[in-house]
Design an enzyme around this catalytic site. Structure first.
Site, short mmCIF file in Angstrom:
data_model
loop_
_atom_site.label_atom_id
_atom_site.label_comp_id
_atom_site.label_asym_id
_atom_site.label_seq_id
_atom_site.Cartn_x
_atom_site.Cartn_y
_atom_site.Cartn_z
N CYS A 84 0.87 -1.19 0.00
CA CYS A 84 0.00 0.00 0.00
C CYS A 84 0.90 1.23 0.00
O CYS A 84 2.10 1.14 -0.30
CB CYS A 84 -0.95 -0.01 1.19
SG CYS A 84 -0.15 0.30 2.77
N ALA A 85 0.34 2.40 0.32
CA ALA A 85 1.13 3.63 0.22
C ALA A 85 2.21 3.70 1.29
O ALA A 85 3.36 4.06 1.01
CB ALA A 85 0.21 4.84 0.31
#
Ligand SMILES: [Fe+2]
Length: 396
Positions: A84-85
């Site tokens: 994810c980020a």
């Protein structure tokens, strides 16, 4: 409320560091990347490796809304790593998969960690050169940005460092050398330079040329066109670094000829394209300057000169040794923009090949000229791979 002694311990979600994952992706070990970022984030920036990265995209919110349906989209029997980020949402998803009996590991730090990871690769040199110096290409994989560490006789020069300056300090110390100069090839637009900070911390001279029309507020020690730095003389192993003014991508762009054989071109010339001359809003003027640089300024350099740029476009530009480099003679024949006969045609071709740069580039240029910015702002501006070349024009 405190856990009771009889509660089972929280299951640990296995974690993998970017630096351990990328070599496995490079070798094509069959790792399946489960990317849980939203659609926009996923489309704008992806993990890349020397082999194609097998990726499944299932946004995090799909796992929240209907976990069973989301998990059904994850292929079974695979070595799954979740991305994810920043590493938070992916850890939760990896935990959900683990609980459902699907082995999965979380990529620590997510795309933020990918965006700052640095991989050093030694540039292969002919025996005579290798005896005098070592040259390292430092690949910031997430942005496809390249910096360089040159070491000779216990002295080092760092060129185009990214802002993670402790990494360069540690790397040079491991080589039992000390940094004597820090150089930038130009005022970068796609990432904040670590040059001024590194030089300040080490108390050594720093050089970048902004060129006409820019107010540079970084303190620099001037280095004129043709001026030569000698490196490694303390131990009798001396090599020369010659500064060459190569305007076009920016008015102040400077290339560095190392040991007479390796040319650090910055964003002037890449291994499959040329730099974009549009970032200052003067595409005709700067484009003409770039044409002159490529066709006249670099004309006297031998065919065998090894070009080492500051960016690359993709895995196809990386050699088997892992390095991004190419002989100048080959580039004169293979890069379409190098074969254009007139400045007018060159400017037209380059202008037609470039897209609008990311809005953050103007902010990054301001910071590299000396304006203050917070770590959070810089991290946000630096998100994403470089959009630097002028065909797919590399070089910001
Ligand atoms: Fe650039």
């Amino acid at each position: 409320m405190a856990d009771s002694p009889t509660d089972p311990p929280e299951p640990q979600v296995p974690a993998v560091a970017v630096g351990d994952l990328l070599p496995r992706l490079d070798r094509g070990e069959g790792v399946l990347l489960l990317d849980v970022r939203n659609d926009e984030e996923f489309e704008s920036w992806k993990v890349e490796a020397r082999c194609p990265v097998e990726t499944v995209h299932v946004p995090y919110f799909d796992f929240i809304e209907d976990a069973e349906a989301a998990m059904a989209r994850v292929p079974r029997g695979r070595d799954v790593v979740v991305l994810c980020a920043q590493g938070g949402s992916s850890e939760m998803v990896a935990g959900m998969l683990q609980e459902a009996g699907i082995p999965a590991a979380n990529i620590e730090g997510g795309m933020i960690a990918y965006g700052v990871y640095l991989e050093p690769l030694r540039v292969p040199l002919a025996a005579a050169e290798a005896a005098r110096f070592e040259l390292w290409q430092v690949n910031r994989r997430g942005k496809a940005c390249l910096s360089y560490v040159l070491v000779s006789g216990g002295e080092a020069v760092v060129v185009d460092p990214s802002r993670h300056v402790e990494w360069y300090e540690g790397f040079v110390a491991e080589r039992r050398a000390r940094v004597v100069r820090v150089l930038d090839t130009h005022v970068h637009a796609d990432h904040v330079s670590g040059g001024p900070d590194l030089a300040r911390r080490l108390g050594v001279p720093y050089f970048v040329a902004a060129g006409e029309g820019f107010e540079l507020r970084q303190p620099v020690t001037p280095l004129g066109d043709g001026e030569v730095l000698r490196l490694g003389g303390r131990e009798g192993v001396a090599i020369e670094v010659r500064a060459m003014s190569t305007p076009g991508h920016t008015p102040g762009s400077t290339s560095y000829l190392v040991g007479g054989c390796s040319l650090l071109t910055g964003d002037t010339l890449f291994v499959s394209s040329v730099g974009r001359p549009d970032l200052g809003g003067h595409v005709v003027e700067w484009g003409r300057a770039l044409f002159e640089t490529l066709n006249r300024r670099l004309a006297d350099l031998p065919e065998g000169t090894v070009v080492l740029p500051a960016h690359y476009g993709g895995a196809s530009e990386i050699s088997e040794a892992g390095v991004v480099s190419e002989r100048l003679g080959h580039l004169r024949r293979s890069v379409p923009e190098m074969r254009i006969a007139t400045a007018e045609a060159f400017v037209e071709a380059v202008r037609g090949a470039i897209e609008d740069p990311p809005k953050a580039y103007a902010e990054i240029i301001r910071v590299n000229l000396g304006a203050p910015a917070s770590e959070e702002q810089i991290a946000e501006w630096e998100l994403g791979k470089n959009q630097c070349a002028a065909k797919h024009a590399a070089g910001a």
